[in-house]
Enzyme design. Structure first.
Site, short mmCIF file in Angstrom:
data_model
loop_
_atom_site.label_atom_id
_atom_site.label_comp_id
_atom_site.label_asym_id
_atom_site.label_seq_id
_atom_site.Cartn_x
_atom_site.Cartn_y
_atom_site.Cartn_z
N SER A 1 0.84 -1.17 -0.02
CA SER A 1 -0.05 -0.20 -0.11
C SER A 1 0.80 1.16 0.02
O SER A 1 1.86 1.19 0.56
CB SER A 1 -0.90 0.05 1.18
OG SER A 1 -1.72 -0.98 1.33
N1 SAH Z 1 0.06 -5.68 4.11
C1 SAH Z 1 0.94 -6.10 2.76
C2 SAH Z 1 0.13 -5.59 1.44
C3 SAH Z 1 -0.91 -6.65 1.29
S1 SAH Z 1 -1.43 -6.74 -0.31
C4 SAH Z 1 2.13 -5.23 2.71
O1 SAH Z 1 2.52 -4.59 3.78
O2 SAH Z 1 3.26 -5.46 1.87
C5 SAH Z 1 -2.63 -7.95 0.04
C6 SAH Z 1 -2.24 -9.56 0.51
O3 SAH Z 1 -3.20 -10.29 1.00
C7 SAH Z 1 -1.54 -10.09 -0.78
O4 SAH Z 1 -0.20 -10.47 -0.27
C8 SAH Z 1 -2.41 -11.27 -0.92
O5 SAH Z 1 -1.94 -12.46 -1.45
C9 SAH Z 1 -2.88 -11.33 0.41
N2 SAH Z 1 -4.28 -12.26 0.60
C10 SAH Z 1 -5.37 -12.35 -0.30
N3 SAH Z 1 -6.18 -13.00 0.34
C11 SAH Z 1 -5.91 -13.59 1.61
C12 SAH Z 1 -6.14 -14.79 2.39
N4 SAH Z 1 -7.39 -15.20 2.37
N5 SAH Z 1 -5.47 -14.65 3.48
C13 SAH Z 1 -4.07 -14.35 3.59
N6 SAH Z 1 -3.59 -13.49 2.60
C14 SAH Z 1 -4.42 -13.15 1.64
#
Ligand code: SAH
Length: 236
Positions: free
Chosen positions: A87
């Site tokens: 983000s």
């Molecule tokens: N917080 C992260 C960015 C998140 S992007 C940072 O600091 O870089 C959102 C992430 O959520 C992605 O990596 C995606 O693979 C993950 N995601 C999506 N669905 C998910 C689920 N059901 N459980 C765990 N992670 C998930």
């Protein structure tokens, strides 16, 4: 013999030059980080000193792929591989501030991605648990967090929709992927008086960044705070 001496000298010079350039790069990233905090985060109203300090401390450039490293401190999200994004720094700070964290808190993050948000949380609270559904991302985040010494973060590879019943209750939960409805298991695992921040809405449209509070009576209140755009929360 002379040749050997000359060669060693050349190696030494190259080594020192590389060290120097590395140190310079770190200094210039630190300057950019300070400007990011002042110009993008404080300027937009984030005031929690612990959040600002964490944002100024964590080397965001070490959490992103090398080809976008130069953009680490710009006012924008960045690709982190596997079709996912880290983000925009302001959103990371804003969501962290919304959780109103205390030092002794135990926090759950869903969507580890690069591990950057988990690192920010780890400087503010006692324990951070984070779940990532994509195994390659979970592995990479675990490695970088370990290498940089964020010892109070535990990374799980799995479906965050189900939370971590064995570690519940959590004082705060942050979901960093968009979901049309709040996963019931996560609501259950939020402690009384706890806070959850989550982008609620359909993927590929803007979602509502929502603050969920579980009152001491167990009653749930919801407050929609800002339009945001996150990648979707997926299932296996
Ligand atoms: N917080 C992260 C960015 C998140 S992007 C940072 O600091 O870089 C959102 C992430 O959520 C992605 O990596 C995606 O693979 C993950 N995601 C999506 N669905 C998910 C689920 N059901 N459980 C765990 N992670 C998930």
């Amino acid at each position: 013999m002379k040749v050997l001496l000359r060669l060693s000298l050349i190696f030494l010079l190259v080594f020192l030059l590389a060290q120097c350039l590395g140190a310079n790069e770190e200094e210039s990233f630190a300057r950019e980080r300070k400007q990011m905090v002042e110009g993008q985060i404080e300027a937009r109203g984030v005031a929690d000193k612990r959040v600002l300090r964490a944002m100024e401390t964590v080397p965001r450039h070490l959490f992103v792929p090398e080809d976008v490293r130069a953009y680490s401190y710009l006012d924008t999200p960045l690709p982190i591989g596997s079709g996912q994004t880290i983000s925009q720094p302001y959103i990371v700070a804003f969501m962290t501030e919304l959780l109103a964290l205390k030092e002794g808190d135990k926090v759950l993050e869903i969507g580890t991605g690069s591990g950057y948000q988990a690192a920010i949380l780890s400087l503010i609270v006692r324990e951070v648990y984070t779940i990532e559904i994509k195994r390659d991302l979970a592995k990479r985040a675990r490695e970088i967090l370990q290498r940089l010494g964020y010892d109070n973060v535990t990374v799980y590879a799995g479906d965050g929709y189900l939370g971590l019943p064995g570690e519940a209750p959590f004082d705060a939960i942050m979901i960093t992927a968009a979901t049309p409805e709040i996963p019931p298991a996560l609501l259950d695992q939020l402690g009384t008086g706890g806070r959850m921040v989550v982008p609620v809405g359909q993927p590929s449209r803007t979602q509502n960044l929502t603050l969920v509070t579980k009152k001491s009576t167990g009653e749930i209140s919801r407050e929609e705070l800002a339009p945001v755009l996150f990648v979707p929360l997926t299932r296996y």
